[in-house]
Design a protein around this motif. Structure first.
Motif, short mmCIF file in Angstrom:
data_model
loop_
_atom_site.label_atom_id
_atom_site.label_comp_id
_atom_site.label_asym_id
_atom_site.label_seq_id
_atom_site.Cartn_x
_atom_site.Cartn_y
_atom_site.Cartn_z
N ASN A 19 -5.80 -13.62 -10.52
CA ASN A 19 -5.42 -14.46 -11.65
C ASN A 19 -4.01 -14.21 -12.17
O ASN A 19 -3.70 -14.55 -13.31
N VAL A 20 -3.18 -13.60 -11.33
CA VAL A 20 -1.77 -13.41 -11.70
C VAL A 20 -1.00 -14.64 -11.22
O VAL A 20 -0.96 -14.95 -10.03
N SER A 21 -0.40 -15.34 -12.17
CA SER A 21 0.29 -16.59 -11.84
C SER A 21 1.77 -16.38 -11.53
O SER A 21 2.40 -17.24 -10.93
N TYR A 22 2.33 -15.23 -11.94
CA TYR A 22 3.76 -15.00 -11.75
C TYR A 22 4.03 -13.50 -11.79
O TYR A 22 3.40 -12.77 -12.55
N MET A 23 4.97 -13.04 -10.95
CA MET A 23 5.40 -11.65 -11.00
C MET A 23 6.88 -11.60 -10.64
O MET A 23 7.30 -12.24 -9.68
N ASP A 24 7.64 -10.83 -11.42
CA ASP A 24 9.05 -10.64 -11.09
C ASP A 24 9.28 -9.21 -10.62
O ASP A 24 8.33 -8.45 -10.41
N SER A 25 10.54 -8.83 -10.46
CA SER A 25 10.87 -7.51 -9.93
C SER A 25 10.39 -6.38 -10.84
O SER A 25 10.09 -5.28 -10.36
N THR A 26 10.29 -6.64 -12.12
CA THR A 26 9.78 -5.63 -13.04
C THR A 26 8.33 -5.28 -12.69
O THR A 26 7.93 -4.12 -12.70
N GLY A 27 7.55 -6.31 -12.38
CA GLY A 27 6.17 -6.09 -11.96
C GLY A 27 6.08 -5.32 -10.66
O GLY A 27 5.25 -4.42 -10.51
N LEU A 28 6.95 -5.65 -9.71
CA LEU A 28 6.99 -4.91 -8.46
C LEU A 28 7.28 -3.44 -8.72
O LEU A 28 6.68 -2.56 -8.10
N GLY A 29 8.18 -3.18 -9.65
CA GLY A 29 8.51 -1.80 -10.01
C GLY A 29 7.31 -1.03 -10.54
O GLY A 29 7.16 0.16 -10.27
N VAL A 30 6.46 -1.70 -11.29
CA VAL A 30 5.24 -1.06 -11.80
C VAL A 30 4.37 -0.61 -10.63
O VAL A 30 3.85 0.51 -10.61
N PHE A 31 4.24 -1.47 -9.61
CA PHE A 31 3.39 -1.13 -8.47
C PHE A 31 4.00 -0.03 -7.60
O PHE A 31 3.29 0.80 -7.06
N VAL A 32 5.32 0.01 -7.51
CA VAL A 32 5.99 1.09 -6.77
C VAL A 32 5.74 2.42 -7.49
O VAL A 32 5.37 3.42 -6.86
N GLY A 33 5.90 2.43 -8.80
CA GLY A 33 5.65 3.64 -9.58
C GLY A 33 4.20 4.08 -9.49
O GLY A 33 3.89 5.27 -9.37
N LEU A 34 3.30 3.11 -9.53
CA LEU A 34 1.87 3.40 -9.40
C LEU A 34 1.57 4.02 -8.04
O LEU A 34 0.86 5.02 -7.95
N LEU A 35 2.12 3.44 -6.99
CA LEU A 35 1.90 3.96 -5.64
C LEU A 35 2.39 5.40 -5.53
O LEU A 35 1.70 6.25 -4.97
N LYS A 36 3.57 5.69 -6.06
CA LYS A 36 4.11 7.06 -6.01
C LYS A 36 3.17 8.03 -6.70
O LYS A 36 2.90 9.12 -6.18
N SER A 37 2.67 7.65 -7.86
CA SER A 37 1.76 8.51 -8.61
C SER A 37 0.44 8.71 -7.89
O SER A 37 -0.10 9.82 -7.82
N VAL A 38 -0.10 7.62 -7.33
CA VAL A 38 -1.36 7.70 -6.58
C VAL A 38 -1.20 8.64 -5.39
O VAL A 38 -2.04 9.51 -5.14
N ARG A 39 -0.13 8.48 -4.65
CA ARG A 39 0.09 9.33 -3.47
C ARG A 39 0.29 10.79 -3.85
O ARG A 39 -0.19 11.69 -3.18
N LYS A 40 1.03 11.03 -4.93
CA LYS A 40 1.27 12.39 -5.40
C LYS A 40 -0.05 13.10 -5.73
O LYS A 40 -0.18 14.31 -5.54
N ASN A 41 -1.02 12.33 -6.18
CA ASN A 41 -2.31 12.89 -6.58
C ASN A 41 -3.39 12.73 -5.51
O ASN A 41 -4.57 12.90 -5.79
#
Length: 110
Positions: A51-73
């Protein structure tokens, strides 16, 4: 600019449903909701973006940060039910090569 984030825990797995637009105004709300999940030991996070209708580069940055944290843990991150537009965005940026993405719902996510 509206964003809704719903988190459900199924055992060790966190199921996150996101609805609305992810942009510079709403990305902090998304980050605030999901980063704590990634900081748990061995996080297993599935994010439904149906149900996400739009995402910009800021949103992509959230997922990159999330991935880094998930992998670290020592955990796993899965994105499911992306629209064609979002799949293309993750593909163009190369993020689809490092984040597990499925266009189909998995693990009981609806």
């Amino acid at each position: 600019m509206n964003l809704k984030v719903e988190i459900n825990k199924l055992g060790e797995q966190a199921i996150v449903s996101v609805a609305g637009e992810i942009d510079a105004y709403t990305a902090p709300k998304l980050r605030e909701a999901i980063i704590p999940l990634a900081e748990e030991p061995n996080p297993n996070i599935t994010i439904n973006l149906k149900n996400v209708s739009y995402m910009d580069s800021t949103g992509l940055g959230v997922f990159v940060g999330l991935l880094k944290s998930v992998r670290k843990n020592g955990g796993q991150l899965n994105l499911v039910e992306l629209s064609d537009r979002l799949e293309r965005l993750f593909s163009i940026t190369g993020l689809s090569d490092i984040i597990d993405i499925s266009s189909k719902s998995e693990g009981g996510v609806q």
